[in-house]
Design a protein around this motif. Structure first.
Motif, PDB file in Angstrom:
ATOM      1  N   MET A 132     -11.904  -7.150   5.329  1.00 46.46           N
ATOM      2  CA  MET A 132     -10.586  -6.529   5.444  1.00 46.46           C
ATOM      3  C   MET A 132      -9.788  -6.789   4.161  1.00 46.46           C
ATOM      4  O   MET A 132      -9.641  -7.924   3.737  1.00 46.46           O
ATOM      5  N   ILE A 133      -9.348  -5.710   3.544  1.00 44.77           N
ATOM      6  CA  ILE A 133      -8.601  -5.884   2.298  1.00 44.77           C
ATOM      7  C   ILE A 133      -7.168  -6.302   2.618  1.00 44.77           C
ATOM      8  O   ILE A 133      -6.457  -5.611   3.345  1.00 44.77           O
ATOM      9  N   ARG A 134      -6.775  -7.468   2.058  1.00 43.59           N
ATOM     10  CA  ARG A 134      -5.400  -7.938   2.283  1.00 43.59           C
ATOM     11  C   ARG A 134      -4.564  -7.542   1.072  1.00 43.59           C
ATOM     12  O   ARG A 134      -4.822  -7.964  -0.044  1.00 43.59           O
ATOM     13  N   GLU A 135      -3.574  -6.710   1.310  1.00 45.16           N
ATOM     14  CA  GLU A 135      -2.816  -6.158   0.186  1.00 45.16           C
ATOM     15  C   GLU A 135      -1.458  -6.798  -0.027  1.00 45.16           C
ATOM     16  O   GLU A 135      -0.800  -6.521  -1.009  1.00 45.16           O
ATOM     17  N   GLY A 136      -1.012  -7.601   0.902  1.00 42.16           N
ATOM     18  CA  GLY A 136       0.308  -8.210   0.757  1.00 42.16           C
ATOM     19  C   GLY A 136       1.398  -7.279   1.263  1.00 42.16           C
ATOM     20  O   GLY A 136       1.153  -6.102   1.542  1.00 42.16           O
ATOM     21  N   ARG A 137       2.607  -7.831   1.355  1.00 44.00           N
ATOM     22  CA  ARG A 137       3.723  -7.017   1.857  1.00 44.00           C
ATOM     23  C   ARG A 137       4.958  -7.261   1.013  1.00 44.00           C
ATOM     24  O   ARG A 137       5.146  -8.351   0.484  1.00 44.00           O
ATOM     25  N   PHE A 138       5.747  -6.238   0.873  1.00 45.33           N
ATOM     26  CA  PHE A 138       7.014  -6.405   0.157  1.00 45.33           C
ATOM     27  C   PHE A 138       8.043  -5.438   0.716  1.00 45.33           C
ATOM     28  O   PHE A 138       7.718  -4.581   1.548  1.00 45.33           O
ATOM     29  N   GLY A 139       9.278  -5.605   0.268  1.00 46.18           N
ATOM     30  CA  GLY A 139      10.384  -4.877   0.882  1.00 46.18           C
ATOM     31  C   GLY A 139      10.770  -3.595   0.159  1.00 46.18           C
ATOM     32  O   GLY A 139      10.073  -3.141  -0.766  1.00 46.18           O
ATOM     33  N   ILE A 140      11.909  -3.036   0.579  1.00 46.58           N
ATOM     34  CA  ILE A 140      12.368  -1.748   0.046  1.00 46.58           C
ATOM     35  C   ILE A 140      12.631  -1.851  -1.453  1.00 46.58           C
ATOM     36  O   ILE A 140      12.183  -1.012  -2.234  1.00 46.58           O
ATOM     37  N   PHE A 141      13.380  -2.888  -1.861  1.00 48.53           N
ATOM     38  CA  PHE A 141      13.766  -2.993  -3.266  1.00 48.53           C
ATOM     39  C   PHE A 141      12.534  -3.059  -4.160  1.00 48.53           C
ATOM     40  O   PHE A 141      12.430  -2.347  -5.164  1.00 48.53           O
ATOM     41  N   GLU A 142      11.582  -3.914  -3.771  1.00 47.71           N
ATOM     42  CA  GLU A 142      10.363  -4.047  -4.578  1.00 47.71           C
ATOM     43  C   GLU A 142       9.612  -2.719  -4.644  1.00 47.71           C
ATOM     44  O   GLU A 142       9.111  -2.330  -5.705  1.00 47.71           O
ATOM     45  N   GLY A 143       9.571  -2.035  -3.503  1.00 46.88           N
ATOM     46  CA  GLY A 143       8.871  -0.746  -3.450  1.00 46.88           C
ATOM     47  C   GLY A 143       9.520   0.282  -4.361  1.00 46.88           C
ATOM     48  O   GLY A 143       8.845   0.996  -5.119  1.00 46.88           O
ATOM     49  N   VAL A 144      10.858   0.331  -4.311  1.00 49.40           N
ATOM     50  CA  VAL A 144      11.586   1.293  -5.141  1.00 49.40           C
ATOM     51  C   VAL A 144      11.357   0.976  -6.622  1.00 49.40           C
ATOM     52  O   VAL A 144      11.064   1.866  -7.432  1.00 49.40           O
ATOM     53  N   VAL A 145      11.489  -0.297  -6.963  1.00 51.79           N
ATOM     54  CA  VAL A 145      11.329  -0.703  -8.368  1.00 51.79           C
ATOM     55  C   VAL A 145       9.928  -0.371  -8.875  1.00 51.79           C
ATOM     56  O   VAL A 145       9.755   0.142  -9.994  1.00 51.79           O
ATOM     57  N   LEU A 146       8.945  -0.639  -8.045  1.00 50.46           N
ATOM     58  CA  LEU A 146       7.557  -0.391  -8.442  1.00 50.46           C
ATOM     59  C   LEU A 146       7.331   1.099  -8.747  1.00 50.46           C
ATOM     60  O   LEU A 146       6.819   1.461  -9.814  1.00 50.46           O
ATOM     61  N   LEU A 147       7.769   1.939  -7.832  1.00 50.78           N
ATOM     62  CA  LEU A 147       7.581   3.385  -8.047  1.00 50.78           C
ATOM     63  C   LEU A 147       8.418   3.887  -9.220  1.00 50.78           C
ATOM     64  O   LEU A 147       7.975   4.737 -10.002  1.00 50.78           O
ATOM     65  N   LEU A 148       9.603   3.331  -9.347  1.00 46.13           N
ATOM     66  CA  LEU A 148      10.507   3.758 -10.413  1.00 46.13           C
ATOM     67  C   LEU A 148       9.918   3.424 -11.784  1.00 46.13           C
ATOM     68  O   LEU A 148       9.893   4.259 -12.696  1.00 46.13           O
ATOM     69  N   PHE A 149       9.422   2.221 -11.928  1.00 48.64           N
ATOM     70  CA  PHE A 149       8.880   1.814 -13.226  1.00 48.64           C
ATOM     71  C   PHE A 149       7.644   2.634 -13.598  1.00 48.64           C
ATOM     72  O   PHE A 149       7.456   2.989 -14.758  1.00 48.64           O
ATOM     73  N   VAL A 150       6.810   2.876 -12.620  1.00 47.96           N
ATOM     74  CA  VAL A 150       5.603   3.659 -12.915  1.00 47.96           C
ATOM     75  C   VAL A 150       6.004   5.064 -13.372  1.00 47.96           C
ATOM     76  O   VAL A 150       5.423   5.624 -14.294  1.00 47.96           O
ATOM     77  N   THR A 151       7.045   5.608 -12.731  1.00 47.90           N
ATOM     78  CA  THR A 151       7.487   6.970 -13.084  1.00 47.90           C
ATOM     79  C   THR A 151       8.191   6.983 -14.436  1.00 47.90           C
ATOM     80  O   THR A 151       7.997   7.902 -15.239  1.00 47.90           O
ATOM     81  N   LEU A 152       9.031   5.979 -14.683  1.00 45.77           N
ATOM     82  CA  LEU A 152       9.821   5.983 -15.916  1.00 45.77           C
ATOM     83  C   LEU A 152       9.019   5.580 -17.148  1.00 45.77           C
ATOM     84  O   LEU A 152       9.472   5.784 -18.273  1.00 45.77           O
ATOM     85  N   GLY A 153       7.846   5.009 -16.930  1.00 48.41           N
ATOM     86  CA  GLY A 153       7.018   4.567 -18.068  1.00 48.41           C
ATOM     87  C   GLY A 153       6.805   5.672 -19.090  1.00 48.41           C
ATOM     88  O   GLY A 153       6.731   5.421 -20.290  1.00 48.41           O
ATOM     89  N   LYS A 154       6.770   6.914 -18.634  1.00 50.97           N
ATOM     90  CA  LYS A 154       6.463   8.035 -19.536  1.00 50.97           C
ATOM     91  C   LYS A 154       7.576   8.292 -20.552  1.00 50.97           C
ATOM     92  O   LYS A 154       7.332   8.884 -21.588  1.00 50.97           O
ATOM     93  N   ILE A 155       8.783   7.828 -20.253  1.00 50.24           N
ATOM     94  CA  ILE A 155       9.891   8.021 -21.192  1.00 50.24           C
ATOM     95  C   ILE A 155       9.500   7.467 -22.556  1.00 50.24           C
ATOM     96  O   ILE A 155       9.813   8.046 -23.592  1.00 50.24           O
ATOM     97  N   TYR A 156       8.826   6.347 -22.538  1.00 53.59           N
ATOM     98  CA  TYR A 156       8.538   5.654 -23.788  1.00 53.59           C
ATOM     99  C   TYR A 156       7.257   6.153 -24.454  1.00 53.59           C
ATOM    100  O   TYR A 156       6.915   5.699 -25.533  1.00 53.59           O
ATOM    101  N   LEU A 157       6.576   7.053 -23.794  1.00 54.13           N
ATOM    102  CA  LEU A 157       5.383   7.638 -24.422  1.00 54.13           C
ATOM    103  C   LEU A 157       5.796   8.983 -25.010  1.00 54.13           C
ATOM    104  O   LEU A 157       6.974   9.231 -25.221  1.00 54.13           O
ATOM    105  N   SER A 158       4.849   9.865 -25.256  1.00 51.50           N
ATOM    106  CA  SER A 158       5.182  11.049 -26.052  1.00 51.50           C
ATOM    107  C   SER A 158       5.519  12.279 -25.213  1.00 51.50           C
ATOM    108  O   SER A 158       5.532  13.378 -25.728  1.00 51.50           O
ATOM    109  N   TYR A 159       5.810  12.076 -23.920  1.00 51.40           N
ATOM    110  CA  TYR A 159       5.980  13.251 -23.066  1.00 51.40           C
ATOM    111  C   TYR A 159       7.164  14.116 -23.499  1.00 51.40           C
ATOM    112  O   TYR A 159       7.164  15.323 -23.361  1.00 51.40           O
ATOM    113  N   ALA A 160       8.205  13.454 -24.086  1.00 51.17           N
ATOM    114  CA  ALA A 160       9.436  14.184 -24.424  1.00 51.17           C
ATOM    115  C   ALA A 160       9.179  15.268 -25.471  1.00 51.17           C
ATOM    116  O   ALA A 160       9.718  16.367 -25.371  1.00 51.17           O
TER     117      ALA A 160
END
Lengths: 409, 364
Positions: free
Chosen positions: B1-29
């Motif tokens: 059984m894969i144990r993935e851990g648990r976290f809350g709303i803030f951590e979840g939002v931050v995680l998704l936000l950072f992954v999405t915003l990472g492209k700002i600093y690359l050449s997408y613009a």
């Protein structure tokens, strides 16, 4: 944890090899820092690259005298990096452009076009867009040679202070950094500006007094004294070529119109007593307002300047009878500014060079880029009637109150 | 059984936000501006709003199958083979995006900070970091991200404020850029900019089931605002003709800071902020891929897969022939067509589950 102990020890051992050692080191005093660079055209489309290299002496020790010496090196080659390489043959250290403060173009090269030399400046990582740009009156190499005569200990600081300070007083365009220059050169309708760098004789008296007509058109200020260089006036570019020049007085007016100027000192005839003069410190009271509207034929342009001023000097005997009327002085200031701005506007329209930013406002009048590309903005600008309004307010009289003259006779 | 851990709303939002915003600093613009000219910020805004609409079926699906991730849902709705056929491409896309991000981050490190360092050395280091964070688990990554979030975000916003003297919002005209029709079509394709939101489908078991919509909507809302603002600020500094030239657009912005003649050379601060974003973005993608692969293979643990997957990631990044090709592929797949695996496939899955009237076990 015990299970991984051997693995961690191995990792630690391997990581030793990734530590930096002396063999790859680059000491701060082992680079030739170029603080100013000049580009002139040579024969057969060759480029003459001149570099003012700062030899930074090691800190500490007992060495007396300046901590920085300037050497000027020039090389002729077909292009930028080959010239840099040839220049390096007489430098014991590799040239480094990360501390470049000023880039000077020779007047001939500026007249022929600098477009082909700009790519290297945006592509090469050592070059920053905060570098100041100037056009030499003559050869760029001579301007760089003059830098070696500067008595300031830190020439990089001298250049930075010089260009910031002259920008504040308005005798060169305040925004003569590469960032804006390149933005303007790549944008339709915009006209990039650079400062003019003038060589001068350090010894000798003041030049002869000009006639009033000459005064208004003088390309250089009437000064004497130490200092081999003077930055005054504006080089106006279009499509990468220098097409004209504004003298220092015109530059002050143009800087007000561009919203770049922080303050200027202006002398005007005293309104109630014409032979006497008064001096005003004039500052912007807000950003200039540019307005562009479509008309039946072309466009009409409107520029409103917002100025506030302070009376800093009135040339008259102490306690003279007539106090200064601020409203009369305001009117004199408005008239003077309007006259100057009209002259600059006339030149700009003759050159079809919009360096005031009307083109940026005109972009909002078209829905999309295909329409903007179709619009012959230069022709529209050159033919447009310009309505100019100067709103000036004189609200301070320095440390002396006007109208409170008490006379004993 | 894969144990993935648990976290809350803030951590979840931050995680998704950072992954999405990472492209700002690359050449997408650069490519977005090349395509949409002065209206690139508008394309980002419209594209993100379209993405919000696309995102709702995914949220509905995750709410319907509470406590399950996309792999489990796929299997329940379409069976093992059908599920693998529909969710497999999404997972492959996550892996491909990790490869492209790794190569781009490596190239950017070399292009901006370490020009003498061999590419392979930087890529090995970055792949090792991704592997290590995957080994520690997503919970550690999420908690580190939430701790670092205020500083990293403040650093990014601070950099933009320092550019205020160089900003000119007239560069945002003409308003409709390439023309209304083209802008709308581009915006539809650019809903792909929010493709990272599909990761919520894989991270769902780690989050409180009832709070999933909140995490998703906060993440996509904040990402919309920040991506649009970053693009508008960038465009107000460089006109389209200049902005499209930049290999590293936001690095150029940081290099142009010059306040009062003494406040300059701040790009090192930028590089720290940017590396924070990039490493989080890479780590999360890699983790999702490894765990997803383990689940497909019905393995009880995902950790044994990490070394092989890291090697695969590294090989993929090295296989890309050069940086322009990487940017081209990134722009093509992550920038324009990512809406297919990120939004269209989950929507299809949602529709199929509705048709079959299948529902997950309601777990709180």
């Amino acid at each position: 944890m015990k299970r991984y102990r051997r693995f961690y020890l191995l990792l630690l051992f391997v990581s030793i090899f990734s530590l930096t050692g002396c063999w790859g080191s680059r000491e701060v005093d082992e680079a030739a820092y170029v603080v100013a660079m000049g580009l002139d055209n040579g024969t057969n489309e060759d480029l003459i690259l001149s570099m003012a290299v700062a030899d930074v002496l090691p800190a500490g020790g007992t060495t007396e005298g300046p901590r920085m010496k300037i050497r000027v090196v020039s090389a002729r080659a077909p292009s930028f990096f080959s010239a840099l390489t040839w220049g390096n043959t007489i430098l014991e250290r590799p040239p480094n452009l990360t501390h470049l403060k000023l880039l000077v173009f020779g007047q001939d090269l500026a007249g022929q076009g600098i477009g082909r030399h700009l790519d290297v400046l945006v592509r090469w990582r050592e070059f920053r867009r905060t570098v100041y740009l100037a056009v030499a009156e003559g050869k760029a190499a001579d301007v760089l040679a003059a830098l070696a005569k500067i008595k300031e200990e830190d020439v990089a600081k001298y250049l930075e202070l010089m260009l910031i300070n002259q920008g504040i007083t308005g005798v060169i365009p305040a925004s003569s950094q590469f960032l804006r220059f390149y933005n303007d050169i790549r944008s339709k309708g915009e006209t990039p500006l650079a400062a003019m760098a003038l060589l001068r004789q350090e010894r000798g008296p003041l030049p002869p007094s000009p006639t009033p007509g000459e005064k208004a058109t003088a390309k250089r200020p009437s000064v004497a004294g130490e200092g081999p260089l003077c930055f005054a006036g504006t080089a106006v570019f279009k499509e990468g070529r220098m097409v004209g020049r504004l003298n220092p007085e015109e530059t002050v007016a143009a800087s007000f119109m561009r919203g770049d100027l922080q303050q200027a000192f202006i002398n005007l005839p005293f309104p109630q007593d014409a032979p006497h003069e008064m001096e005003l410190r004039v500052m912007p009271a807000g950003k200039p307002r540019l307005y562009v509207a479509r008309a039946k034929k072309g466009v009409c342009l409107r520029l409103t300047l917002f100025l506030r001023g302070e009376v800093v000097n009135i040339e008259r005997a102490p306690g003279a009878r007539a106090p200064l009327s601020l409203s009369a002085a305001e009117k004199a200031l408005k008239d003077w500014m309007e006259r100057r701005c009209r002259e600059v506007l006339a030149k700009a329209q003759a050159w079809r060079a919009d360096f005031f930013g009307f083109a940026r406002k005109a972009r909002w009048l078209v829905p999309d880029w295909p329409a903007w590309r179709r619009w012959d903005w230069e022709a529209a600008f050159a033919a447009a009637p310009v309505s100019l309004e100067v709103r000036a307010r004189l609200d301070r009289t320095g440390l002396t109150l006007e109208g409170n003259n008490v006379r004993e006779e | 059984m894969i144990r993935e851990g648990r976290f809350g709303i803030f951590e979840g939002v931050v995680l998704l936000l950072f992954v999405t915003l990472g492209k700002i600093y690359l050449s997408y613009a650069s490519d977005l501006i090349k395509e949409n000219l002065s209206a690139a910020w508008l394309a980002v805004l419209l594209g993100s709003l379209i993405a919000v609409a696309w995102f709702l079926p995914l949220l509905a699906l995750l709410s319907r199958f509470s406590g399950e991730d996309l792999i489990g849902i796929g299997e329940k709705v379409l069976g093992p083979v059908g599920g693998a056929l529909l969710v497999g491409p999404i997972l492959f896309f996550v892996f491909f995006s990790a490869v492209v991000v790794l190569r781009q981050v490596g190239e950017t490190v070399i292009g901006t900070a370490l020009p003498q360092t061999p590419l392979v050395a930087v890529l090995i280091l970055l792949a090792a970091i991704a592997a290590l964070t995957a080994h520690w688990g997503i919970e550690s990554t999420a908690r580190v991200a939430s701790l670092a979030a205020p500083y990293i975000l403040a650093g990014g916003v601070f950099l933009f404020f320092l550019q205020q003297p160089n900003m000119d919002f007239d560069y945002l005209a003409p308003l409709w850029g390439p023309g209304g029709k083209k802008l709308l079509l581009n915006s539809f394709l650019r809903s792909s900019l929010q493709n990272e939101m599909v990761l919520l489908g894989f991270l769902a078991p780690c989050l409180p089931a009832r709070k999933l919509p909140a995490v998703g909507l906060w993440s996509i809302g904040l990402a919309t605002f920040l991506l649009t603002a970053a693009m508008a600020v960038g465009q107000s500094i460089f006109p389209p003709a200049v902005a499209t030239e930049h290999t590293f657009p936001f690095y150029e912005i940081a290099r142009s800071i010059y306040v009062g003649g003494f406040f300059e050379r701040l790009e090192m601060l930028f590089i720290l902020v940017w590396l924070g974003f990039a490493l989080l973005s890479l780590s999360v993608r890699f983790y999702v891929f490894v765990v997803g692969l383990a689940k497909f293979l019905k393995l009880p643990y995902y950790q044994p897969l990490i070394p092989m997957a890291a090697l695969l990631l590294l090989a993929g990044a090295l296989l890309l022939p050069d940086y322009p090709t990487t940017i081209y592929l990134d722009n093509l797949f992550r920038g324009r067509w990512a809406w297919l695996p990120a939004f269209a496939f989950p929507t299809l899955l949602c529709l199929m589950s509705l048709r079959q009237k299948k529902k997950g076990n309601a777990k709180g």
